[in-house]
Scaffold this motif. Structure first.
Motif, PDB file in Angstrom:
ATOM      1  N   THR A 148       0.816  -1.220   0.000  1.00 35.03           N
ATOM      2  CA  THR A 148       0.000   0.000   0.000  1.00 35.03           C
ATOM      3  C   THR A 148       0.850   1.271   0.000  1.00 35.03           C
ATOM      4  OG1 THR A 148      -0.138  -0.021   2.413  1.00 35.03           O
ATOM      5  CG2 THR A 148      -1.893  -1.140   1.221  1.00 35.03           C
ATOM      6  N   MET A 149       2.148   1.122  -0.082  1.00 34.68           N
ATOM      7  CA  MET A 149       3.059   2.258   0.010  1.00 34.68           C
ATOM      8  C   MET A 149       3.184   2.973  -1.334  1.00 34.68           C
ATOM      9  SD  MET A 149       6.782   1.870   1.632  1.00 34.68           S
ATOM     10  CE  MET A 149       7.566   3.217   2.411  1.00 34.68           C
ATOM     11  N   SER A 150       3.219   4.297  -1.302  1.00 33.91           N
ATOM     12  CA  SER A 150       3.380   5.078  -2.532  1.00 33.91           C
ATOM     13  C   SER A 150       4.862   5.215  -2.885  1.00 33.91           C
ATOM     14  CB  SER A 150       2.767   6.471  -2.357  1.00 33.91           C
ATOM     15  OG  SER A 150       3.545   7.232  -1.462  1.00 33.91           O
ATOM     16  N   VAL A 151       5.115   5.558  -4.136  1.00 30.27           N
ATOM     17  CA  VAL A 151       6.484   5.797  -4.591  1.00 30.27           C
ATOM     18  C   VAL A 151       7.091   6.959  -3.813  1.00 30.27           C
ATOM     19  CG1 VAL A 151       7.908   6.506  -6.563  1.00 30.27           C
ATOM     20  CG2 VAL A 151       6.079   4.848  -6.886  1.00 30.27           C
ATOM     21  N   GLU A 152       6.288   7.977  -3.546  1.00 26.36           N
ATOM     22  CA  GLU A 152       6.777   9.157  -2.830  1.00 26.36           C
ATOM     23  C   GLU A 152       7.188   8.816  -1.397  1.00 26.36           C
ATOM     24  OE1 GLU A 152       3.825   9.113  -4.524  1.00 26.36           O
ATOM     25  OE2 GLU A 152       4.591  10.159  -6.282  1.00 26.36           O
ATOM     26  N   SER A 153       6.396   7.975  -0.721  1.00 26.87           N
ATOM     27  CA  SER A 153       6.756   7.623   0.657  1.00 26.87           C
ATOM     28  C   SER A 153       7.982   6.716   0.693  1.00 26.87           C
ATOM     29  CB  SER A 153       5.572   6.994   1.401  1.00 26.87           C
ATOM     30  OG  SER A 153       5.079   5.879   0.729  1.00 26.87           O
ATOM     31  N   MET A 154       8.144   5.848  -0.305  1.00 31.11           N
ATOM     32  CA  MET A 154       9.359   5.032  -0.385  1.00 31.11           C
ATOM     33  C   MET A 154      10.562   5.929  -0.657  1.00 31.11           C
ATOM     34  SD  MET A 154      10.960   2.154  -0.197  1.00 31.11           S
ATOM     35  CE  MET A 154       9.845   0.769  -0.349  1.00 31.11           C
ATOM     36  N   ARG A 155      10.399   6.897  -1.539  1.00 35.56           N
ATOM     37  CA  ARG A 155      11.486   7.834  -1.850  1.00 35.56           C
ATOM     38  C   ARG A 155      11.900   8.603  -0.598  1.00 35.56           C
ATOM     39  NH1 ARG A 155       9.378  10.729  -6.162  1.00 35.56           N
ATOM     40  NH2 ARG A 155       9.973   8.980  -7.450  1.00 35.56           N
ATOM     41  N   ALA A 156      10.932   8.995   0.218  1.00 36.71           N
ATOM     42  CA  ALA A 156      11.238   9.712   1.461  1.00 36.71           C
ATOM     43  C   ALA A 156      12.048   8.827   2.412  1.00 36.71           C
ATOM     44  CB  ALA A 156       9.954  10.176   2.132  1.00 36.71           C
ATOM     45  N   LEU A 157      11.722   7.536   2.492  1.00 32.97           N
ATOM     46  CA  LEU A 157      12.494   6.622   3.337  1.00 32.97           C
ATOM     47  C   LEU A 157      13.926   6.456   2.843  1.00 32.97           C
ATOM     48  CD1 LEU A 157      10.085   3.645   4.150  1.00 32.97           C
ATOM     49  CD2 LEU A 157      11.144   5.211   5.772  1.00 32.97           C
ATOM     50  N   LEU A 158      14.102   6.457   1.528  1.00 28.02           N
ATOM     51  CA  LEU A 158      15.414   6.193   0.934  1.00 28.02           C
ATOM     52  C   LEU A 158      16.250   7.445   0.692  1.00 28.02           C
ATOM     53  CD1 LEU A 158      14.313   3.581  -1.763  1.00 28.02           C
ATOM     54  CD2 LEU A 158      15.328   3.126   0.477  1.00 28.02           C
ATOM     55  N   SER A 159      15.709   8.609   0.965  1.00 29.22           N
ATOM     56  CA  SER A 159      16.359   9.862   0.567  1.00 29.22           C
ATOM     57  C   SER A 159      17.772  10.058   1.108  1.00 29.22           C
ATOM     58  CB  SER A 159      15.484  11.053   0.942  1.00 29.22           C
ATOM     59  OG  SER A 159      15.356  11.126   2.343  1.00 29.22           O
ATOM     60  N   ASP A 160      18.064   9.625   2.304  1.00 33.61           N
ATOM     61  CA  ASP A 160      19.396   9.815   2.881  1.00 33.61           C
ATOM     62  C   ASP A 160      20.140   8.492   3.070  1.00 33.61           C
ATOM     63  OD1 ASP A 160      19.071  12.556   3.072  1.00 33.61           O
ATOM     64  OD2 ASP A 160      18.080  12.403   5.014  1.00 33.61           O
ATOM     65  N   CYS A 161      19.802   7.502   2.250  1.00 33.63           N
ATOM     66  CA  CYS A 161      20.373   6.160   2.432  1.00 33.63           C
ATOM     67  C   CYS A 161      21.424   5.837   1.371  1.00 33.63           C
ATOM     68  CB  CYS A 161      19.278   5.106   2.343  1.00 33.63           C
ATOM     69  SG  CYS A 161      18.053   5.235   3.635  1.00 33.63           S
ATOM     70  N   SER A 162      22.370   5.011   1.746  1.00 39.02           N
ATOM     71  CA  SER A 162      23.329   4.476   0.776  1.00 39.02           C
ATOM     72  C   SER A 162      23.005   3.027   0.460  1.00 39.02           C
ATOM     73  CB  SER A 162      24.754   4.592   1.305  1.00 39.02           C
ATOM     74  OG  SER A 162      24.886   3.862   2.508  1.00 39.02           O
ATOM     75  N   GLY A 163      22.089   2.437   1.237  1.00 39.59           N
ATOM     76  CA  GLY A 163      21.696   1.054   1.013  1.00 39.59           C
ATOM     77  C   GLY A 163      20.303   0.791   1.536  1.00 39.59           C
ATOM     78  N   CYS A 164      19.663  -0.211   0.958  1.00 39.24           N
ATOM     79  CA  CYS A 164      18.309  -0.601   1.347  1.00 39.24           C
ATOM     80  C   CYS A 164      18.256  -2.119   1.409  1.00 39.24           C
ATOM     81  CB  CYS A 164      17.314  -0.079   0.310  1.00 39.24           C
ATOM     82  SG  CYS A 164      15.639  -0.704   0.515  1.00 39.24           S
ATOM     83  N   VAL A 165      17.829  -2.653   2.539  1.00 37.54           N
ATOM     84  CA  VAL A 165      17.611  -4.091   2.682  1.00 37.54           C
ATOM     85  C   VAL A 165      16.111  -4.278   2.832  1.00 37.54           C
ATOM     86  CG1 VAL A 165      18.037  -6.160   4.041  1.00 37.54           C
ATOM     87  CG2 VAL A 165      19.826  -4.439   3.814  1.00 37.54           C
ATOM     88  N   CYS A 166      15.514  -4.981   1.907  1.00 41.33           N
ATOM     89  CA  CYS A 166      14.077  -5.196   1.895  1.00 41.33           C
ATOM     90  C   CYS A 166      13.819  -6.667   2.207  1.00 41.33           C
ATOM     91  CB  CYS A 166      13.535  -4.807   0.518  1.00 41.33           C
ATOM     92  SG  CYS A 166      11.756  -4.703   0.441  1.00 41.33           S
ATOM     93  N   CYS A 167      13.279  -6.932   3.387  1.00 41.41           N
ATOM     94  CA  CYS A 167      12.981  -8.296   3.835  1.00 41.41           C
ATOM     95  C   CYS A 167      11.479  -8.490   3.775  1.00 41.41           C
ATOM     96  CB  CYS A 167      13.473  -8.518   5.256  1.00 41.41           C
ATOM     97  SG  CYS A 167      15.210  -8.206   5.473  1.00 41.41           S
ATOM     98  N   LEU A 168      11.034  -9.332   2.883  1.00 35.36           N
ATOM     99  CA  LEU A 168       9.606  -9.525   2.679  1.00 35.36           C
ATOM    100  C   LEU A 168       9.151 -10.840   3.283  1.00 35.36           C
ATOM    101  CD1 LEU A 168       9.565  -8.471  -1.053  1.00 35.36           C
ATOM    102  CD2 LEU A 168       8.929  -7.078   0.906  1.00 35.36           C
TER     103      LEU A 168
END
Length: 91
Positions: free
Chosen positions: A20-40
């Protein structure tokens, strides 16, 4: 989660519902990151099996949809800010 990881000032955990997450809210989470670990995964699996949950029904494309969401969010970010974002996707 490991205590050493949680005490690391460069680590931030975010638990979100990617379906249910928007692209904009994901972008806000990733804005200051150098890496993303997505555990589904699935939180509440029925004891009788997987029918209608992911494997046999919605969200059948959970992993590919989550990967597309992260990629779409990164595509809209300023690439000149530094190193590319590293993504680790687990399911």
């Amino acid at each position: 989660m490991a205590p050493a990881l949680l005490s690391n000032p460069h680590f931030e955990a975010a638990e979100e519902e990617v379906t249910t997450m928007s692209v904009e809210s994901m972008r806000a989470l990733l804005s200051d990151c150098s890496g993303c670990v997505c555990c589904l995964g699935y939180r509440n699996l029925p004891l009788e099996g997987f029918e209608g949950i992911g494997m046999d029904g919605p969200p059948a494309r959970l992993v590919s949809d989550a990967a597309a969401l992260v990629c779409d969010a990164v595509a809209g970010m300023d690439a000149s800010a530094g190193e590319p974002l590293r993504i680790l996707l687990l399911s």
